[in-house]
Design a protein around this motif. Structure first.
Motif, PDB file in Angstrom:
ATOM      1  N   LEU A  20      29.774  20.747  -8.702  1.00 32.77           N
ATOM      2  CA  LEU A  20      30.322  22.082  -8.397  1.00 32.77           C
ATOM      3  C   LEU A  20      30.630  22.857  -9.682  1.00 32.77           C
ATOM      4  O   LEU A  20      30.332  24.046  -9.783  1.00 32.77           O
ATOM      5  N   ASN A  21      31.199  22.152 -10.678  1.00 28.53           N
ATOM      6  CA  ASN A  21      31.515  22.819 -11.960  1.00 28.53           C
ATOM      7  C   ASN A  21      30.243  23.333 -12.630  1.00 28.53           C
ATOM      8  O   ASN A  21      30.198  24.475 -13.102  1.00 28.53           O
ATOM      9  N   ASP A  22      29.211  22.475 -12.659  1.00 25.38           N
ATOM     10  CA  ASP A  22      27.963  22.861 -13.339  1.00 25.38           C
ATOM     11  C   ASP A  22      27.303  24.061 -12.660  1.00 25.38           C
ATOM     12  O   ASP A  22      26.729  24.913 -13.328  1.00 25.38           O
ATOM     13  N   MET A  23      27.396  24.090 -11.314  1.00 23.75           N
ATOM     14  CA  MET A  23      26.759  25.188 -10.578  1.00 23.75           C
ATOM     15  C   MET A  23      27.349  26.545 -10.948  1.00 23.75           C
ATOM     16  O   MET A  23      26.691  27.566 -10.810  1.00 23.75           O
ATOM     17  N   VAL A  35      21.626  28.100  -5.940  1.00 20.68           N
ATOM     18  CA  VAL A  35      22.343  27.447  -4.848  1.00 20.68           C
ATOM     19  C   VAL A  35      23.014  28.534  -4.030  1.00 20.68           C
ATOM     20  O   VAL A  35      23.777  29.344  -4.566  1.00 20.68           O
ATOM     21  N   GLU A  36      22.685  28.563  -2.745  1.00 17.51           N
ATOM     22  CA  GLU A  36      23.269  29.600  -1.875  1.00 17.51           C
ATOM     23  C   GLU A  36      24.746  29.286  -1.607  1.00 17.51           C
ATOM     24  O   GLU A  36      25.153  28.128  -1.599  1.00 17.51           O
ATOM     25  N   GLU A  37      25.515  30.334  -1.364  1.00 16.19           N
ATOM     26  CA  GLU A  37      26.947  30.196  -1.125  1.00 16.19           C
ATOM     27  C   GLU A  37      27.246  29.262   0.062  1.00 16.19           C
ATOM     28  O   GLU A  37      28.165  28.444   0.012  1.00 16.19           O
ATOM     29  N   GLN A  38      26.398  29.363   1.091  1.00 19.61           N
ATOM     30  CA  GLN A  38      26.605  28.534   2.286  1.00 19.61           C
ATOM     31  C   GLN A  38      26.510  27.030   1.943  1.00 19.61           C
ATOM     32  O   GLN A  38      27.318  26.223   2.404  1.00 19.61           O
ATOM     33  N   GLU A  39      25.532  26.679   1.101  1.00 17.61           N
ATOM     34  CA  GLU A  39      25.349  25.281   0.702  1.00 17.61           C
ATOM     35  C   GLU A  39      26.518  24.829  -0.170  1.00 17.61           C
ATOM     36  O   GLU A  39      26.980  23.703  -0.062  1.00 17.61           O
ATOM     37  N   LYS A  40      26.954  25.751  -1.015  1.00 18.29           N
ATOM     38  CA  LYS A  40      28.085  25.424  -1.881  1.00 18.29           C
ATOM     39  C   LYS A  40      29.332  25.113  -1.036  1.00 18.29           C
ATOM     40  O   LYS A  40      30.059  24.163  -1.304  1.00 18.29           O
ATOM     41  N   GLN A  41      29.539  25.923   0.000  1.00 19.05           N
ATOM     42  CA  GLN A  41      30.686  25.703   0.890  1.00 19.05           C
ATOM     43  C   GLN A  41      30.573  24.358   1.594  1.00 19.05           C
ATOM     44  O   GLN A  41      31.571  23.673   1.805  1.00 19.05           O
ATOM     45  N   SER A  42      29.339  23.975   1.924  1.00 10.59           N
ATOM     46  CA  SER A  42      29.149  22.685   2.604  1.00 10.59           C
ATOM     47  C   SER A  42      29.485  21.534   1.648  1.00 10.59           C
ATOM     48  O   SER A  42      30.040  20.514   2.058  1.00 10.59           O
ATOM     49  N   LEU A  43      29.176  21.709   0.359  1.00 16.28           N
ATOM     50  CA  LEU A  43      29.537  20.682  -0.632  1.00 16.28           C
ATOM     51  C   LEU A  43      31.058  20.619  -0.803  1.00 16.28           C
ATOM     52  O   LEU A  43      31.632  19.530  -0.933  1.00 16.28           O
ATOM     53  N   ILE A  44      31.698  21.785  -0.774  1.00 20.92           N
ATOM     54  CA  ILE A  44      33.168  21.812  -0.894  1.00 20.92           C
ATOM     55  C   ILE A  44      33.789  21.067   0.291  1.00 20.92           C
ATOM     56  O   ILE A  44      34.735  20.305   0.138  1.00 20.92           O
ATOM     57  N   LYS A  45      33.187  21.237   1.475  1.00 22.22           N
ATOM     58  CA  LYS A  45      33.699  20.539   2.662  1.00 22.22           C
ATOM     59  C   LYS A  45      33.510  19.019   2.505  1.00 22.22           C
ATOM     60  O   LYS A  45      34.414  18.236   2.806  1.00 22.22           O
ATOM     61  N   THR A  46      32.358  18.607   1.979  1.00 21.58           N
ATOM     62  CA  THR A  46      32.096  17.173   1.764  1.00 21.58           C
ATOM     63  C   THR A  46      33.150  16.584   0.828  1.00 21.58           C
ATOM     64  O   THR A  46      33.677  15.503   1.078  1.00 21.58           O
ATOM     65  N   ARG A  47      33.451  17.299  -0.269  1.00 23.44           N
ATOM     66  CA  ARG A  47      34.429  16.762  -1.223  1.00 23.44           C
ATOM     67  C   ARG A  47      35.838  16.759  -0.615  1.00 23.44           C
ATOM     68  O   ARG A  47      36.629  15.857  -0.863  1.00 23.44           O
TER      69      ARG A  47
END
Lengths: 114, 155
Positions: A20-23, A35-47
């Motif tokens: 997430l930091n690198d992105m 990286v689309e915002e939607q995918e980023k949000q999905s990664l935030i949910k995973t973490r």
């Protein structure tokens, strides 16, 4: 939860946070990896889900350290904490089964497998 | 730091068995690490792929991540014997894969610099139709070295 599972969750959480930091780095965006915002949000949910799997106390320590240093875990190399580059006390150098923090900076220490 | 110096011949597989994207990435990870470290790296790489394919188009992919499992920048290269589906940006199959793993603490941000350099060299390999040229890992390293030197001269 066994120490091994906590450690595995922590390591994955840490690696995802680095992702997430690198992105957000301008250099990364300039290279051309979109990286689309939607995918980023999905990664935030995973973490966030991963964080919930950790014992409350461990999760709190991790989040506090992440907010303070950005990187909450520091590898140990040659007896040094690679977060603050201070030599660690000898009694810490033998790999313990517990999750250990650096007595100087407080980061969670990680001994790589040789 | 030049890219050729970061490549090692035992991590270059020029006849990689084609298969599902995740399996091919896994095979490359295992040239760098084994056991739980490999599992950790693989989990992060696959999460990264879920965010958007690292297939940059024209048959090349560059899966990448940072991981606690490594203490220095590690690169593996694989060329599949047949192109594989990678969900690349141009929707075309991939045959050359550069896999890059960096440690979390990375003085001077070498990881992102190297990642950028690989993209640049990969584009040159595409432009000059050099993807399938090398027959051995040694030849591949020499090719990368020449392309990199050519790019420097061109500046």
């Amino acid at each position: 939860m066994s120490t091994e599972i906590v450690e595995m969750h922590l390591k994955l959480l840490f690696d995802l946070d680095n992702l997430l930091n690198d992105m957000d780095e301008p250099t990364y965006k300039k290279i051309g990896f979109k990286v689309e915002e939607q995918e980023k949000q999905s990664l935030i949910k995973t973490r966030t889900d991963l964080l919930k799997k950790l014992p409350r106390e461990t999760a709190d320590i991790y989040e506090r350290l992440r907010k303070r240093y950005q990187r909450a875990i520091a590898p140990v190399d040659n007896g040094f904490c690679f977060g603050c580059f201070q030599r660690l006390p000898t009694q810490l150098l033998a790999r313990s089964e517990k999750i250990i923090t650096c007595p100087n900076c407080g980061r969670i220490l990680y001994w790589r497998k040789k | 730091m030049n890219l050729a110096s970061l490549l090692s011949k035992d991590r270059i597989t020029l006849s990689l068995k084609p298969g599902k994207k995740n399996k091919v990435i896994e095979d490359l990870v295992y040239t760098i690490k084994q056991g739980v470290d490999a599992e950790l790296i693989l989990s992060t790489l696959l999460k990264r792929e879920e965010l958007g394919s690292t297939g940059i188009g024209k048959a090349i992919a560059i899966p990448h991540c940072r991981s606690l499992a490594v203490d220095k920048l590690e690169i593996a290269v694989g060329r599949t014997t047949k192109p594989i589906k990678f969900n690349a940006i141009d929707k075309k199959p991939v045959s050359l894969i550069f896999l890059i793993i960096a440690p979390p603490q990375d003085p001077g941000n070498q990881y992102l610099i190297t990642l950028g350099k690989i993209v640049q060299i990969a584009k040159e390999l595409i432009k000059k139709k050099l993807i399938g040229k090398s027959q051995t890992p040694e030849e591949f390293i020499t090719l990368i070295d020449q392309v990199e030197k050519g790019l420097k001269k061109g500046k």
